[in-house]
Structures are given as structure tokens and as C-alpha cells.
Design an enzyme around this catalytic site. Structure first.
Site, PDB file in Angstrom:
ATOM      1  CG  ASP A 123      -0.656  11.273  30.513  1.00 18.88           C
ATOM      2  OD1 ASP A 123      -1.761  10.850  30.121  1.00 18.88           O
ATOM      3  OD2 ASP A 123      -0.463  12.464  30.845  1.00 18.88           O
ATOM      4  CE  LYS A 172      -7.600  14.882  28.288  1.00 15.54           C
ATOM      5  NZ  LYS A 172      -7.761  16.341  28.376  1.00 15.54           N
ATOM      6  CD  GLN A 186      -4.670  15.017  24.579  1.00 19.51           C
ATOM      7  OE1 GLN A 186      -5.298  14.847  23.536  1.00 19.51           O
ATOM      8  NE2 GLN A 186      -5.078  15.858  25.516  1.00 19.51           N
ATOM      9  CB  CYS A 208      -2.492  21.295  32.193  1.00 16.55           C
ATOM     10  SG  CYS A 208      -3.971  21.871  32.996  1.00 16.55           S
ATOM     11  CG  HIS A 238      -1.581  17.329  31.354  1.00 13.28           C
ATOM     12  ND1 HIS A 238      -2.085  17.240  32.633  1.00 13.28           N
ATOM     13  CD2 HIS A 238      -2.505  18.005  30.625  1.00 13.28           C
ATOM     14  CE1 HIS A 238      -3.262  17.843  32.661  1.00 13.28           C
ATOM     15  NE2 HIS A 238      -3.540  18.321  31.459  1.00 13.28           N
TER      16      HIS A 238
HETATM   17  C1  LIG Z   1      -1.561  14.499  28.187  1.00 15.76           C
HETATM   18  C2  LIG Z   1      -2.593  14.612  29.239  1.00 15.76           C
HETATM   19  N1  LIG Z   1      -2.416  13.962  30.411  1.00 15.76           N
HETATM   20  C3  LIG Z   1      -3.321  14.012  31.389  1.00 15.76           C
HETATM   21  C4  LIG Z   1      -4.473  14.742  31.262  1.00 15.76           C
HETATM   22  C5  LIG Z   1      -5.411  14.765  32.422  1.00 15.76           C
HETATM   23  O1  LIG Z   1      -6.633  14.198  32.144  1.00 15.76           O
HETATM   24  P1  LIG Z   1      -7.791  14.375  33.243  1.00 15.76           P
HETATM   25  O2  LIG Z   1      -7.929  15.869  33.431  1.00 15.76           O
HETATM   26  O3  LIG Z   1      -8.988  13.789  32.641  1.00 15.76           O
HETATM   27  O4  LIG Z   1      -7.311  13.718  34.471  1.00 15.76           O
HETATM   28  C6  LIG Z   1      -4.705  15.430  30.058  1.00 15.76           C
HETATM   29  C7  LIG Z   1      -5.915  16.247  29.826  1.00 15.76           C
HETATM   30  O5  LIG Z   1      -6.265  17.172  30.499  1.00 15.76           O
HETATM   31  C8  LIG Z   1      -3.741  15.367  29.046  1.00 15.76           C
HETATM   32  O6  LIG Z   1      -3.917  16.029  27.893  1.00 15.76           O
END
Ligand SMILES: Cc1ncc(COP(=O)(O)O)c(C=O)c1O
Ligand SMILES: Cc1ncc(COP(=O)(O)O)c(C=O)c1O
Lengths: 410, 153, 410, 153
Positions: free
Chosen positions: C199, C225, C202, C367, C123
Site C-alpha cells: 500500500d 495525495k 504514502q 483510519c 490503514h
Molecule cells: C496508508 C494509506 N493507505 C490507504 C489510504 C487510502 O487512500 P484512499 O482513501 O485514497 O483510498 C490512505 C489514505 O487515506 C493511506 O494513508
């Protein structure tokens, strides 16, 4: 008076609660404000009816969430009289807003020997980020002195401004109540080619705000002190500056494109809003602004001025020499924040006895240790007023201080 | 002021108003340490003179709330003349009394009642555990005393 | 089955609502989850009963607020099987958590030529902060390739690890559903003296998490999430590392002392929590964890596995060659996230028709633009599952895709 | 599918399935510009040949959703043979139709009905304003056309 505090108090569930059979007298708004039910309801219905991630979602729910968030951005923009809502950057608190300026604008524009001019009454949020730049880049942090009564001493301003690239000062002191002469400082900064940042955490919640009148270039404030939720702060900046600044945090939303080789940044405001924003908190801040505007910020200011006068008079009359109130006594240059020393009873002990009577005040250094050192104290007892406080609250404070004296001299 | 009376027992207020063993000692032979609670600004200085494993003299000096100052004062009276190992027992018991169980996180404080015996006047400080933010005040002098002992080694 | 989805659905106000006379079928949890009423209630009562600023307040309300917040820190710590709650740092989202590592640990420990090894399915939150370090410090960003089916291709791992100081990978992909072999990568990283960041945005919401089993050194995830509020993220890090790292944002809470000359930093976790924390959001995250644990994370995982199998089977059987599902088809290495291409209908158009039937899916690059490029597509339609989805939701998705095909071929 | 029919009018689907004026033109004499919507990945390339202030030929090519592609296709048929100043009027009217009032922020979209006359088939795109995220799709080709005109200056 058309300002009906007892009606307002009813909007705030925590102030209508009974605590130990006394109702709570909340005099710690300078730390955080209470929240009206209206704001809680809007946040709830956001979650119950339109919760979705913002931007890019093509389905209606996501569109509604995006609209709700961007709508709140417009409200914030109007609230401080900005003409461009893209100049409103959402952060998590005022501290992050100031760090953003230090890390983005500061890293890009300051070099060794450049001076950032602060005042001697700043909150740590407007000190530490500059100390960090002093460590990493060798900038100099310089301090505007205070007069005996806690006002800004500008006699040496010309000399203080030498080499200055940024003047960063509070819009209102969270310790002394002092309202600094921001316009004068902003103009003086511009005259020497410097910028001006205002930490308006204690300003925006309490009076009508007009960025053009203030004349500054950046304005930082925080939602939780203005009837809004925790977890939401604001940075306003002039778009010419924001456009030029490098991004701060990196991630989703803040990019136009990402490849394995690099990335291109989005336009403002999103450039500075990496990741999922505090959506419900932004919507809640919008609701807080609606609430404050329904009352009228000039009315809030008027009410606080009247109450501040009443408090200064009452406390002085009732407690005499036993009580020292730090800071200015002229309500035209101070807000409703009172840092006090009572007899030689330690602030912790004072606040403990007050708490026993359902009165919430703060004892400590209020995140302004350099100022504490100047005042020659380790801590103070601080009472602070807001739209939901009234004369009875002040009377209760005076009674309780009296009782504290008795308790410790038994 | 029911809750308050638990915290501010008469003996605590008495030590606060009339601190015992206030002052300094010459170093050496005494050792000295300074304690500081950065969150509330309380300060305490402890001078202690140990000879042949006995506390022959102790003085404290400081600046802070009634709890931090009376706790330090009561500490000095409790340990004067005691052997180092006796003092260690007292420190242990005192800290046990001050330690709040995990349970306090659920809103209730609970002390380890069993181990507070032998603390004498110091037991008056037991009410402090109901006011978690004040625990650091009560233990300030004691932590500073332990720092003194580290100087000794 | 003891897992009662229809009862769970009732906990989520938005899923019990009627939208255009159809009830809403929410298949966009990978973007953000819906919130159970239990969480909203806890947040409400926080504001209505104990709202105050945390730490340093000597009055009971402030103590209660502090306890509520630190209590939630314990819950988060237990939830990921950390033994030290001071290893839990609260941020505003996963993006900030990863930026914190890049800016604090990265700035202090990486220099020109050092390599950060990412995977090709990351991401943007786990890409851009490293690109930023590439710009500012000249580090190299390197990519673990994927196999045809969207799994990690580790054939060249030894070579990939040369010069690597940090391996930073997703715990679960938000596009393909892939569950990477984190333990293998963490061990391999440690073998070459590198660290491993996961990270887990998910991952944590969907399965039992055990940091010792994962073997990583940093874990980032995000509250919104996992049934929690927006505005709250988490960084877990090993205390030996966190202790050594320089602070990130500067301000209140994160200091022990501030003078006009400089500052000394607080201990963890507060060292990394500058300013007023997102208190209500932290408390809300604690409530979300209570909610998830009342159901049981192994049950959540089991349910999602069963539903993922059902979805893969149903969609393939019903839509045949018209539908391409990117990513692995083996439920032991994938979660319930389906990125799809349907006929040659553009994802935006698919999601629009689905929305018209009350089905929320996301169309876009999610993203993860570098991954999109690898897949050779500009966008996909993504449906993602959670504990509140059931077979009927999957059936409705299949029906709606069918109808979309008909609509555009009329 | 009542709401959908507003968005996907028959004529729009027709242009999507059978795009008019698809392709490229030689540059020069034509000019070319590329448009890109970074958020959804839609792309469009417009080639336009202007002579004596008249659009003598125009072609587009692209990759994207039905709205972006049909809007570009309809644009080409609407402006072929028109003078530059006529085209500017059409662009203006089209953008007016696409512009949502402040009010849309309160949840309702409202178009400036008055100025959509003279747009012919393009009026079919009016339904797009009810779907704010799709407005950028509908205007992509038009913004790209304007880029072409900037090349001309
Ligand atoms: C795999 C992953 N990493 C990071 C994020 C970033 O999360 P946040 O937007 O809450 O910082 C997301 C979701 O948008 C994600 O799906
Ligand atoms: C003057 C001033 N500046 C900055 C802050 C920091 O605000 P926050 O903690 O919300 O970042 C505060 C309040 O704590 C304040 O009073």
C-alpha cells in the site's frame, strides 16, 4: 420559445471552439456529455479554495470540504425527489453502482436458480454483473423480448416473471432511444415479491426524475452524461434495503470500528463509500445539477422532444430509403438517440466522413452487443441529442449523410 | 475533405467496391482462418492454398468497413503466386507501415517510411496511420492470414 | 539550495490564499495534498478542448481523449518504473485498488485457513478488505508486531510467515511515518511462495518509486495525495498475475464479447476497468506526475528528509516533555508524518486552536484504529509535510502548540 | 483568537478543568449508560439515580475533548434535583440550540435563538454550532443521558 440553445451552447467551451474552421457539432452525448463552464469553475474553485479531505477533520477547511460534498448529496437527492439524502451513494460511475447492487444485495439475497430479469436492450453495465452472478452463484438471467419497433414486448410478462427476484432494466435505451415502461415493470416486480433496479444513465440527464413515480427500488446513473465530471456515479436505493445490505468495498469511511479481530460497519450512505470519495467530482456533479435546474428539466425534456421529432422528420424526408433508423418512431416513447444504418456503408466509414465535417457521432456496438445481435447488425451509427443541440445540428447531420453517400458512390 | 482523401485513396475505394478474390476455397487442400475485431464487429475469413511453399490460391470473405475489406482484397492480389518467404517479407513491411511510433502518443503519427517500398498498391493504405482507430481495421486480414500459416505448421 | 519552496508554494493556489488574514499553513498532506495550478489547468483544458468518451470512438475528439488517457497511463507506468503500461490499472482510489486484489486475486487464490500477513500499522484500506475475506472465506489475518519506536519487529518473521499466501504492508505509515522494510518482506514472502502487496499511498507521492527495487507484486496508490485530482487511484500488478486473475467489476470496456448467454473478458488493463473511466482524473494524474517530475522526486525526498530532521529537532527542543511524538526518530526510516500528543490536551482541542492560527492538522485515529489501540490512545494530532512546506511552517506549528498550552492552562 | 473565544467560553474551560459530579453511582438503584463517538474516540459514562420522577443524583465519567467533557459536567449540574419532565424540556432546548438549520449547509450556521432561554450556563455552549464537527462532542453526554432514561422504562 424561451429555450435559447444558442445561449446554452455558449456555456460549453468545447462547442464554441473551432475545429478545422468548422465549429464542432457534437452528437455523442449518449457516450458522454460536454461540460458547461459553470461546472468547471465550481470544480476549480473547490480545488483553489477549499480542498481538504472530508469527514473527521476538525479544521475549517476540512469542514468546508465536507459541507460542500454533503451539500451536493442533498442536491442529488432533491434532483431525483428522494426524501432522504442518505439514500444517495456516490460511486465512480453507473457501472460501479450496478455492480454494488449485484455484489452486495445480489450476493446476500440470490441463490441458485433465482432469476434476474433484464431486457434485450440493456447496456453491458446492466448485463455483465448479472452474468458474473450466474457464474458464481448459478442464478438465471432472463430477457424481456422487444417488438419489431424496439419497444418492450410484455405479452408474456407473467411467465417471464416466474422465479424472478429482481427486474433490472434501462430507464432509457442508449441505442434505440426507447423509454421502457418502468412503472409497469416495477409494479409487476413488486407483485411477485421481486425488486426493481433502473439503469437511469440515459434517463436522469434528459428528463425530470421522480423515484416515487418510477416506483423502483434502486436507481443507477452517472455524472459524465449529465454535464458533470467524469469519475462520479450515483446509486440511489431505498434505505430499508441499503440498511440491510452487507458492505461492498472495505476501507476507511465505511467503518465505525476496526480492530485486529474484525470491523463494524458505518451507517448509510458511508457504509458504501470506502476510501476517499471523489470529492471534487461530487461537488462538480452538484454544480451540474444546479446548471440543469437553472434551465429546468421539463424544459430540457420539451426541447429534446421537439428536436427529436424534427430529426426523425428531417432525416426521413431527406434521406428516404437510404437511411434506416432503428427503434420506435413515436416521440412519446423514445428519446433523442438515433441508431442508424446508411445505405450499405459501414458505420465506421460513415462516422469517418461525418468527423471530417466536424460532426461527432459514434460507430459501434454501443456496449449493447446482445441488442446488436437481435438487430442483426455488427454496428450502427449513433447520433444523440442534448440540451445544447439544435435544428442546425440535425440539418448538418442530414447534409453530411448525403455527402457520405456521394463520397462512397463516386 | 482533405484529410479523408488521405485515408480513402481511390484504389482503396476501388477494392472496397470491387473486391478481388472474394469467396472460399475447399479445405483441404486449402486452410482457413477467421479473424474478428471485437471492438467494431469487423469479420474476415481467409482461405489460402499453399503448395510447395507457394501461394497458389487465396480467397477472402468478410463483413466490415471499407478499410478492413479493401486491405484484405489488396492483400490477396499482393501475395498470390508468391513464395512463403516473400509473403513474410510483405507482411513485415506492411505491419511496419502500420505501426505507429511511440511519438504518436504525443499526437503525431509517424511511419517508418523506409520500409514501405515494395508494397506496391498497398502503400495506398499508408494514410490509415493518421487515424489510429482504423489501424486495427487495416491489419485484420493480415492477422488472419498469419493464423492460416499457423494452421500449416 | 536549489529546492525553492517559496516558488513551489506559489504554484498552489490554496497555499497562496489568505485565511483570516493569515496565510494557510497546510500540514495535512497525509490526508490529501493540495493541487498545483498546473494540474488544474490540464484538467480544465481537457474538458474545454478534448472531452469525449474514450475507446471505440472513430472521431478525432474521441481519439484525442483516448490518447490523452493512455498517454497518462504511460506516465504512471514510467513513474514507478514499470516496463509495461498495461500493468497500470486505474481505479477510483487506493482503497479500490486493494479491494480489487482482495476480491479478484483473493477470491480466486485464497481458501480457508490461508493467511494474509499485515503489519500492525496498516490503514483501514489495507485491513478491512482482508477482514471481509476472513468473513466470507475463513482466511486468517495475522499481524507483524511493532517495536517500541514504531518499527517492524521481524524477530519472529519465520513463524509469522507460516501458511502465508500474501504479505500486505504499507510502503510508508500515514500515522507514524515509519518506512517499513518492504524489500525484506517481499523477498521473505517469495521464499515461502507468497505474494507481496504494498500500500504505497504514502510512499509514491514522497520518493522515487521503483517496483523492481521494492520487489513487490502489487502496488496500490492514490492520486489525491500526490498533487492529483480526487477520484483516481492506481493498482500496479505483475502482468503474469493480472492476466490470470478473474475480472472484478463487470460492464463496458472490460469485455471482448457479450451475448445473452455470457461474456468473454478483455485483456489487461481494460479487463479491470469496467465502465467509463475517470478520464479527466487520469489525465490530471498524468499532469501531477509531470509536475512532480519537473521538480524531481529525489529532490522532493531530500527536501522532506531535511525538513523532517528540522521538525523533529525543533519540536523536541521547543516543547520538551510536553510533546510526545509517536514513531521512529531516525529520518532514514521515517517520512514527514508526525503523530503527537501534547500535554494532556485532547487532539481535537489542539487542532482547534491550531486551526484558529491558520494551521491545518488532523486530529483523530487516521483510519488506523488497530494501531491507535497499540499506542494506547484514542486519537493523535497529526502534522504531515510535503514539497510545499518549509521551516517557517514548522516554526509556526511549534509556536501554535506553545500557545495551545497557554490557552488551556490560563 | 477571536473565533476560539466563542467556542471555549471561560465557563466551559472551567468545567473542563474542574469537572463537577465526576464519578460513578451504585447500580441499582442508579442506572448507567455508555456513550461513544466512534469518529473521534470520545467516551462518556453516565450514572443517574431517579426517584419518584426526580433526579436525585447523577455522575459522569469519561475521556474526551474539552467540549464533550465540559458539556457532560454542565449537564449534571443543570439537571440535578429536577423532575423528569423538566429534564426533558432542558434536553429539548439544548438539542434545539445545537441543531443547525438546513442553511448551515450553505456555509452559515444559525441557531434557533428563541428556545435557548432557561438553559443557564449551558448557553455558553452555543458557540459550538459554529464548529459543526464539535456538535457531536457537545451532545455526547446528553445522548448518553437519554440512553439512561431508556433503561428506566
Ligand atoms: C496508508 C494509506 N493507505 C490507504 C489510504 C487510502 O487512500 P484512499 O482513501 O485514497 O483510498 C490512505 C489514505 O487515506 C493511506 O494513508
Ligand atoms: C444505458 C447505460 N447504462 C450504463 C452506462 C454506463 O455508464 P458508465 O460508463 O458511466 O458507468 C451507459 C453509458 O455508457 C449507458 O448508456
Amino acid at each position: 420559445m424561451s429555450f435559447d440553445v444558442s445561449a446554452i451552447k455558449k456555456d460549453f467551451p468545447l462547442l464554441s471552439r473551432e475545429e478545422n474552421n468548422d465549429s464542432l457539432i457534437y452528437l455523442d452525448t449518449a457516450a458522454t456529455s460536454q461540460k458547461p463552464q459553470q461546472v468547471l469553475d465550481v470544480v476549480d474553485s473547490y480545488y483553489q479554495e477549499i480542498n481538504a479531505n472530508v469527514h473527521r477533520g476538525a479544521y475549517r477547511l476540512a469542514e468546508k470540504a465536507t459541507t460542500a460534498m454533503e451539500n451536493a448529496r442533498e442536491k442529488v437527492s432533491d434532483f431525483i425527489k428522494s426524501e432522504r439524502s442518505e439514500e444517495i451513494i456516490f460511486t465512480k460511475n453507473a457501472t460501479e453502482s450496478i455492480n454494488l447492487v449485484a455484489r452486495s444485495w445480489g450476493e446476500a439475497n440470490l441463490s441458485e436458480g433465482d432469476v434476474v430479469l433484464l431486457s434485450s436492450l440493456e447496456h453491458h453495465a446492466n448485463i455483465v454483473p448479472w452474468h458474473q452472478l450466474a457464474e458464481s452463484k448459478g442464478i438465471e438471467v432472463r430477457w424481456i423480448p422487444l417488438t419489431e419497433s424496439g419497444l418492450f414486448d410484455l405479452t408474456d410478462l407473467d411467465r417471464l416473471l416466474e422465479g424472478v427476484k429482481l427486474v433490472a432494466v434501462s430507464g432509457a435505451s442508449n441505442v434505440l432511444g426507447t423509454i421502457p415502461p418502468v412503472r409497469i415493470l416495477a409494479d409487476a416486480a413488486h407483485d411477485v415479491g421481486a425488486l426493481c433496479l433502473v439503469d437511469a444513465s440515459q434517463y436522469v440527464p434528459h428528463r425530470p426524475t421522480d423515484i416515487e413515480e418510477l416506483g423502483c427500488d434502486f436507481l443507477a446513473f452517472t455524472g459524465h452524461k449529465m454535464c458533470g465530471p467524469t469519475g462520479i456515479g450515483v446509486l440511489w436505493g431505498r434505505s430499508e434495503l441499503l440498511d440491510q445490505m452487507p458492505p461492498f468495498l472495505g476501507g476507511g469511511e465505511m467503518i465505525l470500528d476496526v480492530t485486529q479481530e474484525g470491523f463494524t460497519v458505518n451507517t448509510i450512505p458511508w457504509k458504501f463509500e470506502a476510501g476517499t470519495p471523489p470529492i471534487a467530482e461530487i461537488v462538480g456533479l452538484g454544480a451540474a445539477i444546479d446548471y440543469l435546474e437553472s434551465i429546468g428539466m421539463s424544459n430540457v425534456l420539451e426541447h429534446e422532444k421537439t428536436l427529436t421529432s424534427y430529426a426523425l422528420r428531417t432525416l426521413t424526408e431527406r434521406l428516404g430509403d437510404d437511411l434506416v433508423i432503428h427503434g420506435p418512431d413515436d416521440v412519446s416513447v423514445r428519446g433523442g438517440v438515433f441508431s442508424m444504418a446508411y445505405q450499405d456503408i459501414h458505420p465506421h466509414d460513415v462516422s469517418q466522413v461525418l468527423d471530417d465535417r466536424g460532426i461527432c457521432v459514434r460507430a459501434g456496438h454501443h456496449c449493447a452487443k446482445p441488442l446488436m445481435k437481435l438487430l442483426g447488425v455488427g454496428a450502427t451509427v449513433r447520433a444523440s441529442l442534448y440540451l445544447y443541440n439544435d435544428e442546425a445540428d440535425v440539418d448538418a447531420l442530414a447534409d453530411a449523410l448525403d455527402a457520405t453517400g456521394e463520397f462512397f458512390s463516386q | 475533405m482533405s484529410g479523408l482523401e488521405d485515408l480513402y485513396r481511390e484504389i482503396i475505394l476501388d477494392h472496397y467496391r470491387n473486391p478481388r478474390n472474394q469467396g472460399e476455397l475447399e479445405t483441404p487442400p486449402a486452410v482457413m482462418a477467421e479473424g474478428f475485431n471485437p471492438l467494431c464487429g469487423d469479420e474476415v475469413k481467409v482461405h489460402v492454398h499453399v503448395e510447395d511453399g507457394l501461394i497458389v490460391d487465396i480467397k477472402f470473405d468478410g463483413n466490415g468497413c471499407s478499410i478492413s475489406q479493401s486491405s484484405a482484397s489488396m492483400m490477396t492480389t499482393a501475395i498470390t503466386g508468391k513464395s512463403l518467404s516473400e509473403v513474410e517479407d510483405i507482411i513485415y513491411s506492411f505491419k511496419q507501415m502500420m505501426s505507429i511510433h511511440e511519438k504518436s502518443l504525443e499526437g503525431e503519427s509517424e511511419t517508418t517510411e523506409s520500409s514501405t517500398t515494395g508494397l506496391g498498391d498497398l502503400q495506398a493504405l499508408q494514410g490509415v496511420v493518421k487515424f489510429p482507430v482504423r489501424i486495427k481495421c487495416a491489419t485484420l486480414g493480415w492477422n488472419t492470414l498469419e493464423q492460416c500459416f499457423e494452421e500449416l505448421d
